[in-house]
Scaffold this motif. Structure first.
Motif, PDB file in Angstrom:
ATOM      1  N   TYR A   1       0.848  -1.185   0.000  1.00 51.15           N
ATOM      2  CA  TYR A   1       0.000   0.000   0.000  1.00 51.15           C
ATOM      3  C   TYR A   1       0.888   1.241   0.000  1.00 51.15           C
ATOM      4  N   HIS A   2       0.345   2.364  -0.496  1.00 46.23           N
ATOM      5  CA  HIS A   2       1.027   3.643  -0.329  1.00 46.23           C
ATOM      6  C   HIS A   2       0.075   4.592   0.411  1.00 46.23           C
ATOM      7  N   LYS A   3       0.663   5.517   1.132  1.00 45.92           N
ATOM      8  CA  LYS A   3      -0.135   6.488   1.890  1.00 45.92           C
ATOM      9  C   LYS A   3      -0.796   7.443   0.903  1.00 45.92           C
ATOM     10  N   GLN A   4      -2.119   7.619   1.063  1.00 44.71           N
ATOM     11  CA  GLN A   4      -2.876   8.446   0.125  1.00 44.71           C
ATOM     12  C   GLN A   4      -3.408   9.728   0.778  1.00 44.71           C
ATOM     13  N   TYR A   5      -4.037   9.621   1.925  1.00 44.76           N
ATOM     14  CA  TYR A   5      -4.667  10.767   2.587  1.00 44.76           C
ATOM     15  C   TYR A   5      -4.553  10.636   4.103  1.00 44.76           C
ATOM     16  N   GLU A   6      -4.715  11.759   4.781  1.00 44.04           N
ATOM     17  CA  GLU A   6      -4.939  11.797   6.220  1.00 44.04           C
ATOM     18  C   GLU A   6      -6.215  12.595   6.436  1.00 44.04           C
ATOM     19  N   THR A   7      -7.095  12.092   7.299  1.00 41.53           N
ATOM     20  CA  THR A   7      -8.379  12.747   7.514  1.00 41.53           C
ATOM     21  C   THR A   7      -8.689  12.860   9.009  1.00 41.53           C
TER      22      THR A   7
END
Length: 98
Positions: free
Chosen positions: A62-68
């Motif tokens: 996986y790759h980091k996409q967003y932080e929410t």
């Protein structure tokens, strides 16, 4: 860490749940087949939910996409990403047909 509302947001009809652990839930979007790992950090961060993404279930990483800020915002981000992917796919198909 995930409450019942979070779990409902990360289930059918939009998602197929792949795996659930205490700190993360792994799902697959029914629309794009993209996989997501929704990870809840144990911190006082203003964005404690981190989304990791991969295009295919058999991709190794996986790759980091967003932080929410919360799971609802994470789901909205995934749906927005899906809409973009679907639109790009349709545009690519139109170009190939012409």
């Amino acid at each position: 860490m995930f409450n019942n509302v979070d779990k409902r947001l990360l289930g059918p009809p939009y998602f197929e749940r792949i795996r659930e652990e205490e700190q993360f839930i792994e799902v697959k979007s029914i629309n794009t087949q993209h996989c997501w790992m929704i990870f809840k950090k144990i911190s006082l961060s203003d964005r404690p939910v981190v989304l990791y993404h991969k295009h295919h279930q058999n991709d190794k990483y996986y790759h980091k996409q967003y932080e929410t800020k919360n799971v609802k915002q994470a789901v909205d981000s995934i749906k927005s990403h899906d809409a973009y992917v679907i639109k790009q796919s349709e545009e690519d198909k139109d170009v190939q047909e012409n």
